[in-house]
Design a protein around this motif. Structure first.
Motif, PDB file in Angstrom:
ATOM      1  N   LEU A 167      81.247   1.187 -33.320  1.00  0.00           N
ATOM      2  CA  LEU A 167      80.903   2.416 -32.607  1.00  0.00           C
ATOM      3  C   LEU A 167      79.640   3.116 -33.147  1.00  0.00           C
ATOM      4  CD1 LEU A 167      81.844   4.182 -30.269  1.00  0.00           C
ATOM      5  CD2 LEU A 167      83.093   5.580 -31.920  1.00  0.00           C
ATOM      6  N   PRO A 168      79.552   3.370 -34.456  1.00  0.00           N
ATOM      7  CA  PRO A 168      78.368   4.078 -34.940  1.00  0.00           C
ATOM      8  C   PRO A 168      77.076   3.362 -34.574  1.00  0.00           C
ATOM      9  CG  PRO A 168      80.000   3.896 -36.680  1.00  0.00           C
ATOM     10  CD  PRO A 168      80.482   3.053 -35.547  1.00  0.00           C
ATOM     11  N   LEU A 169      77.112   2.038 -34.645  1.00  0.00           N
ATOM     12  CA  LEU A 169      75.894   1.280 -34.346  1.00  0.00           C
ATOM     13  C   LEU A 169      75.535   1.423 -32.869  1.00  0.00           C
ATOM     14  CD1 LEU A 169      76.616  -1.990 -36.409  1.00  0.00           C
ATOM     15  CD2 LEU A 169      75.658   0.182 -37.153  1.00  0.00           C
ATOM     16  N   VAL A 170      76.562   1.334 -32.006  1.00  0.00           N
ATOM     17  CA  VAL A 170      76.322   1.438 -30.571  1.00  0.00           C
ATOM     18  C   VAL A 170      75.798   2.842 -30.226  1.00  0.00           C
ATOM     19  CG1 VAL A 170      77.432   1.420 -28.305  1.00  0.00           C
ATOM     20  CG2 VAL A 170      78.043  -0.309 -30.021  1.00  0.00           C
ATOM     21  N   ILE A 171      76.415   3.845 -30.833  1.00  0.00           N
ATOM     22  CA  ILE A 171      75.999   5.230 -30.567  1.00  0.00           C
ATOM     23  C   ILE A 171      74.542   5.440 -30.981  1.00  0.00           C
ATOM     24  CG2 ILE A 171      76.406   7.641 -31.219  1.00  0.00           C
ATOM     25  CD1 ILE A 171      78.569   6.563 -29.423  1.00  0.00           C
ATOM     26  N   ILE A 172      74.192   4.838 -32.127  1.00  0.00           N
ATOM     27  CA  ILE A 172      72.806   4.968 -32.603  1.00  0.00           C
ATOM     28  C   ILE A 172      71.846   4.389 -31.563  1.00  0.00           C
ATOM     29  CG2 ILE A 172      71.138   4.045 -34.250  1.00  0.00           C
ATOM     30  CD1 ILE A 172      73.346   4.284 -36.386  1.00  0.00           C
ATOM     31  N   VAL A 173      72.163   3.201 -31.076  1.00  0.00           N
ATOM     32  CA  VAL A 173      71.275   2.528 -30.130  1.00  0.00           C
ATOM     33  C   VAL A 173      71.134   3.386 -28.868  1.00  0.00           C
ATOM     34  CG1 VAL A 173      70.976   0.486 -28.673  1.00  0.00           C
ATOM     35  CG2 VAL A 173      71.815   0.239 -31.020  1.00  0.00           C
ATOM     36  N   ILE A 174      72.266   3.914 -28.349  1.00  0.00           N
ATOM     37  CA  ILE A 174      72.200   4.735 -27.140  1.00  0.00           C
ATOM     38  C   ILE A 174      71.393   6.002 -27.406  1.00  0.00           C
ATOM     39  CG2 ILE A 174      73.581   6.076 -25.490  1.00  0.00           C
ATOM     40  CD1 ILE A 174      75.816   3.983 -25.903  1.00  0.00           C
ATOM     41  N   ASN A 175      71.652   6.634 -28.546  1.00  0.00           N
ATOM     42  CA  ASN A 175      70.964   7.892 -28.848  1.00  0.00           C
ATOM     43  C   ASN A 175      69.468   7.725 -29.059  1.00  0.00           C
ATOM     44  OD1 ASN A 175      71.478  10.860 -29.716  1.00  0.00           O
ATOM     45  ND2 ASN A 175      73.481   9.879 -29.533  1.00  0.00           N
ATOM     46  N   SER A 176      69.066   6.513 -29.435  1.00  0.00           N
ATOM     47  CA  SER A 176      67.637   6.317 -29.670  1.00  0.00           C
ATOM     48  C   SER A 176      66.840   6.475 -28.381  1.00  0.00           C
ATOM     49  CB  SER A 176      67.395   4.932 -30.284  1.00  0.00           C
ATOM     50  OG  SER A 176      67.571   3.927 -29.311  1.00  0.00           O
ATOM     51  N   PHE A 177      67.559   6.384 -27.235  1.00  0.00           N
ATOM     52  CA  PHE A 177      66.872   6.551 -25.947  1.00  0.00           C
ATOM     53  C   PHE A 177      67.124   7.941 -25.351  1.00  0.00           C
ATOM     54  CE2 PHE A 177      67.480   1.952 -26.359  1.00  0.00           C
ATOM     55  CZ  PHE A 177      66.173   1.539 -26.219  1.00  0.00           C
ATOM     56  N   SER A 178      67.668   8.856 -26.148  1.00  0.00           N
ATOM     57  CA  SER A 178      67.978  10.194 -25.650  1.00  0.00           C
ATOM     58  C   SER A 178      66.693  10.948 -25.325  1.00  0.00           C
ATOM     59  CB  SER A 178      68.790  10.944 -26.711  1.00  0.00           C
ATOM     60  OG  SER A 178      68.898  12.294 -26.332  1.00  0.00           O
ATOM     61  N   SER A 179      66.811  11.877 -24.362  1.00  0.00           N
ATOM     62  CA  SER A 179      65.626  12.645 -23.981  1.00  0.00           C
ATOM     63  C   SER A 179      65.522  13.944 -24.766  1.00  0.00           C
ATOM     64  CB  SER A 179      65.657  12.940 -22.482  1.00  0.00           C
ATOM     65  OG  SER A 179      66.836  13.676 -22.186  1.00  0.00           O
ATOM     66  N   VAL A 180      66.601  14.295 -25.516  1.00  0.00           N
ATOM     67  CA  VAL A 180      66.537  15.562 -26.254  1.00  0.00           C
ATOM     68  C   VAL A 180      66.557  15.314 -27.753  1.00  0.00           C
ATOM     69  CG1 VAL A 180      67.569  16.956 -24.428  1.00  0.00           C
ATOM     70  CG2 VAL A 180      69.047  15.805 -26.107  1.00  0.00           C
ATOM     71  N   SER A 181      66.197  16.332 -28.502  1.00  0.00           N
ATOM     72  CA  SER A 181      65.999  16.140 -29.935  1.00  0.00           C
ATOM     73  C   SER A 181      67.259  16.404 -30.736  1.00  0.00           C
ATOM     74  CB  SER A 181      64.887  17.065 -30.428  1.00  0.00           C
ATOM     75  OG  SER A 181      65.325  18.404 -30.311  1.00  0.00           O
ATOM     76  N   TYR A 182      68.324  16.905 -30.087  1.00  0.00           N
ATOM     77  CA  TYR A 182      69.535  17.162 -30.857  1.00  0.00           C
ATOM     78  C   TYR A 182      70.605  16.137 -30.469  1.00  0.00           C
ATOM     79  CZ  TYR A 182      69.988  19.765 -26.516  1.00  0.00           C
ATOM     80  OH  TYR A 182      69.954  20.109 -25.192  1.00  0.00           O
ATOM     81  N   GLY A 183      71.512  15.890 -31.381  1.00  0.00           N
ATOM     82  CA  GLY A 183      72.470  14.807 -31.179  1.00  0.00           C
ATOM     83  C   GLY A 183      73.625  15.210 -30.295  1.00  0.00           C
TER      84      GLY A 183
END
Lengths: 568, 351
Positions: free
Chosen positions: A309-325
């Protein structure tokens, strides 16, 4: 003496390195603990004042207590998750799926501790994945981050492989005949487990607990980043003392942590001896023949999710449009990747990490293989102490050695250079190399070496022609392991960098202390992809060399046999 | 195959070899022997008697604590295995699993920098010698036990050693294959003309193949000689009991009689014990031989070509007889019988 010259020559480089760097640094640290800094900045030597402050101050004991509690909770949690996981993996019938499972459990080891910690921050944060799931059903928001619980959850995730591996090993050695015998004698599945399997695998469980406890009490990056200053353990205390320029107190804290590690080693060793039944004769069961019940598959699925899960979340978040998690990301963008390449000093940090990791790996492989040959193939006086000495860096928490190295390299005027980093990293990875290569050499047939010598090969050549081909897979594994450990090293390296130096994990650590934006997710994603690519390449290489087929072929299956011809 | 060095002297000579290990384990106490050119020499003894250690000292894989090894008259002290004109067939074969049969055989010649054509020739002739022509491209794992055995021999012979050392090479094979390989070994030895030093704990192997053999015990040589001589005239109680079966009577000698466990045995001369082979012991009624005793037939064991009789004497001593003729066929277990042998049949032992 002349007879044992080769043995001592082979051991010499490792001994020189460990005596010169490791023992030297630890002794310097010991000496420093008998200093005292007064508030006005005066440095008094030869005093036990700092020790007295540490031992009599209630605050320091509180920290020692917190360190032990964190270690114990992490260890118990890792055992509760790890034992059933190892057991479930052992019961997977198809060896292919067993290896896939093991790979999933071990895959996070290939990614940086900082990356994994960052992944947990994204999951456990106030607007993270967990709360976005709990809030709609009225259970949230829960505040987990910057508490002990978040540190434990992340540490269990990071240290799970160290629990699963020894248990898998002892389950693998378990002769299924024991279970069958117990069944034959009338024991049901549960009694069979409690009366036979559990007692016989307790040594593996204790071995795993020992590793997890030692690594959790000395872990630094995770409590520092996820504890948010509220989880104070010895490792973070040492770092704070150094930052507050109270080096003697940091030295005392380091030795307190080392003492804790040694006591733990003694306690676990005692437990191991108490529970360890007679060594099981080397019968390796070819996986359990019992049926894989559905419950175990569900359990494995949950663990896989937890691990990945943490790895998958990291990958998805790397494409986020905002600067906060926040979860789910409101939009997609690639701007964090663009931002990544604008970061100052990141290229230099990557380069330094590669340089140090490659140099330390090569150095440790050469001197580590030599000392392993000396330990396995020679019976010289002093062999036992030599082995203990070579493995001793594993007992010392990396934070303690990092700080010791910091003082020592300053004294030697080597601080701030690449050489200091390379030798300290070599000290850290050397024991791993020695352990892996020693195990391979013990399995390798020494007669082949004798045969090559008998046929006219000089000793070095005989080793290259007869022994090396046998231990090649282990050498590849050891080199990969050494590289990854060095490349991801944070706990020690934070102390050893001059202001103008940075390694990649330390750069990530510092970045995560300061910022929360997904730039780190972008970097972690790239590192995960690179790690997977390397792991896949190595797996293919190993598969070609036939390691896996020798692992998966059960002893009963005969290797292609040709009928004896009429010509005998 | 004639090597360098003097052609008249022995191929191998061991003088006062001793080997003491650091941990106090017994190695070799005292070993001396010479092996003539082209001889098939065996060392026979129970496990731990020092025979394998002696062989490894010959090979240069271990240094003796004291004593000297000479190969074709040349002292070998300080010379490691890879610079000795000996080659070894290992107990566990030690074939390189990552090399083909041909590459295994070519290993030694290549290390000696023989040109490729010559290496190919050697490999070819070695494969012919061990009856494995056409197997060069296989890997050791693809061969049967007997074939692997022959590859190991071919590989060791490819270096044209002055002495070929064999460390229980047939130990892992089943009985049938072992007998076949014994014949093959004798033939290979004959065809190649190489001197063989062979180590085994199997007395049949040593007796059938050797020109001469040494019986070893507790790090010492008990006796050296041709197999028949050792069998017929053992010099020590160890040799007498280790080689074949025997009736051994230990006791005190007085006036032509050895008093042993309640019976008197007429012997040819003074000594500490007398050994009588079962095939020299008669069993039946109305015997005429010099040593005669009454006893009860305790067991009759039919063995095909011969039959064994266990006779329990009144004193409690068990005498074993082995007869080829059918004469005893009327005897049954429980019968009161006579057993005995001629004075000449007993070999008097002093050690």
């Amino acid at each position: 003496m002349r007879r044992h010259r080769t043995a001592y020559l082979l051991a010499a480089p490792s001994v020189v390195l460990l005596a010169g760097v490791f023992a030297g640094a630890m002794l310097t640290l010991l000496e420093y603990s008998f200093h005292q800094y007064l508030p006005d900045g005066t440095d008094i030597a030869h005093t036990t004042a700092t020790w007295q402050t540490f031992l009599t101050g209630g605050y320091h004991w509180q920290i020692v207590g917190e360190t032990v509690v964190l270690g114990l909770i992490t260890t118990v949690a890792a055992a509760v998750v790890g034992y059933p996981t190892a057991y479930a993996l052992h019961r997977v019938r198809q060896s292919r799926w067993r290896y896939v499972g093991l790979f999933i459990i071990f895959a996070p080891l290939l990614t940086s501790v900082v990356s994994r910690t960052y992944g947990w921050e994204l999951i456990l944060g106030d607007s993270g994945v967990l709360n976005s799931l709990l809030e709609p059903v009225g259970l949230g928001p829960v505040e987990l981050l910057y508490e002990r619980s978040s540190v434990v959850i992340a540490l269990v995730h990071i240290l799970l492989p160290f629990m699963v591996f020894p248990i898998t090993q002892s389950l693998g050695q378990l002769d299924p005949a024991f279970g069958e015998a117990a069944g034959d004698l009338g024991a049901g599945a549960f009694r069979r487990f409690v009366k036979v399997t559990l007692p016989l695998t307790t040594p593996g469980l204790i071995g795993g607990a020992q590793l997890v406890f030692a690594l959790s009490i000395s872990s630094f990056a995770t409590p520092s980043l996820l504890g948010g200053g509220r989880v104070n353990v010895l490792a973070t205390e040492i770092y704070d003392n150094v930052n507050n320029v109270d080096w003697p107190l940091a030295a005392v804290s380091s030795y307190a942590l080392l003492a804790l590690a040694v006591v733990a080693l003694g306690v676990f060793g005692w437990l191991q001896r108490r529970t360890g039944r007679a060594e099981q004769g080397g019968v390796t069961a070819a996986g359990a023949a019992s049926s894989g019940a559905r419950g175990w598959s569900v359990w494995l699925a949950i663990v896989y999710v937890y691990v990945l899960l943490p790895l998958v979340i990291i990958v998805i978040n790397s494409f986020s449009s905002v600067s906060y998690g926040t979860w789910p990301p409101p939009g997609l963008s690639a701007k964090w990747y663009a931002n990544l390449f604008e970061q100052e000093g990141l290229g230099a940090a990557t380069l330094l990490s590669l340089e140090v990791a490659i140099a330390a790996t090569i150095l440790a492989m050469v001197i580590g293989t030599a000392v392993a040959v000396s330990l396995v193939r020679h019976r010289m006086p002093g062999r036992g102490p030599l082995q203990s000495f070579v493995l001793s860096p594993t007992v010392v928490p990396k934070v303690a050695f990092g700080f010791a190295g910091f003082i020592y390299l300053h004294r030697l005027n080597l601080f701030g250079g690449v050489a200091g980093l390379v030798v300290t990293h070599t000290v850290i990875v050397l024991p791993f190399v020695v352990i892996v290569v020693t195990a391979a050499l013990m399995r390798a047939d020494a007669t082949l070496d004798a045969a090559a010598k008998d046929l006219g090969a000089a000793p070095l050549r005989a080793f290259r022609l007869a022994t090396l081909p046998q231990i090649r897979p282990a050498l590849i594994a050891a080199a990969l392991f050494a590289f990854v450990v060095s490349f991801d090293e944070v706990d020690m390296t934070v102390f050893l960098l001059s202001p103008d130096q940075n390694t990649l994990p330390v750069w990530m650590f510092v970045y995560m202390q300061k910022f929360q934006d997904p730039t780190l997710a972008a970097l972690s994603t790239l590192l995960i992809v690179a790690a997977l690519a390397i792991a896949a390449t190595v797996a293919v290489l190993l598969a070609r060399s036939g390691v896996f087929s020798s692992l998966t072929t059960s002893p009963e299956e005969p290797v292609a046999k040709v009928k004896e011809g009429s010509s005998a | 195959m004639t090597g360098a060095g003097s052609s008249s002297g022995p191929d191998a000579e061991l003088r006062g070899i001793r080997k003491v290990y650091d941990n106090g384990a017994r190695g070799v106490e005292q070993v001396d022997f010479t092996v003539a050119k082209g001889e098939f020499f065996s060392m026979l003894g129970p496990s731990g008697c020092g025979k394998s250690t002696t062989l490894r000292i010959l090979a240069g894989l271990e240094e003796p604590t004291s004593g000297e090894v000479l190969i074709r008259g040349e002292p070998m002290r300080g010379r490691p295995a890879h610079r000795r004109p000996t080659n070894m067939v290992f107990q566990r074969l030690a074939l390189f699993p990552h090399l083909t049969v041909a590459d295994n055989i070519a290993f030694g010649p290549r290390l000696r920098r023989r040109p490729a054509r010559q290496v190919a020739e050697i490999v070819g002739s070695m494969l012919d010698l061990v009856d494995l022509a056409g197997y060069g491209k296989r890997y050791p794992a693809q061969l049967s036990g007997g074939q692997q055995q022959r590859v190991a021999i071919a590989r060791a012979l490819a270096n044209e050693p002055a002495v070929l050392l064999l460390d229980e090479p047939l130990g892992a094979l089943d009985l049938r294959l072992r007998v076949q390989m014994q014949q093959a070994l004798k033939r290979i030895q004959h065809d190649s003309g190489t001197t063989f030093v062979y180590v085994t704990h199997d007395q049949v192997e040593a007796l059938t193949m050797s020109d001469r053999m040494a019986v070893m015990n507790e790090g010492r040589i008990e006796q050296i000689g041709p197999p028949a001589e050792l069998y017929r005239s053992p010099a020590t109680t160890f040799t007498a009991t280790f080689l074949g079966d025997t009736n051994l009577f230990e006791g005190t000698y007085e006036g032509g009689l050895l008093e042993s466990e309640g019976i008197g045995v007429k012997v040819t001369g003074p000594g500490r014990a007398v050994s009588v082979r079962p095939e020299h012991v008669a069993v039946g009624r109305g015997l005429t031989c010099a040593n005669r005793y009454h006893g009860r037939l305790e067991d009759v064991i039919f063995q095909g070509a011969s039959t064994r009789y266990h006779v329990r004497l009144a004193s409690g001593v068990l005498v074993i007889s082995e007869r080829r003729e059918e004469a005893g066929s009327t005897l049954t277990v429980g019968d009161e019988v006579e057993t005995g042998w001629d004075v000449d049949a007993g070999v008097v032992l002093n050690h």
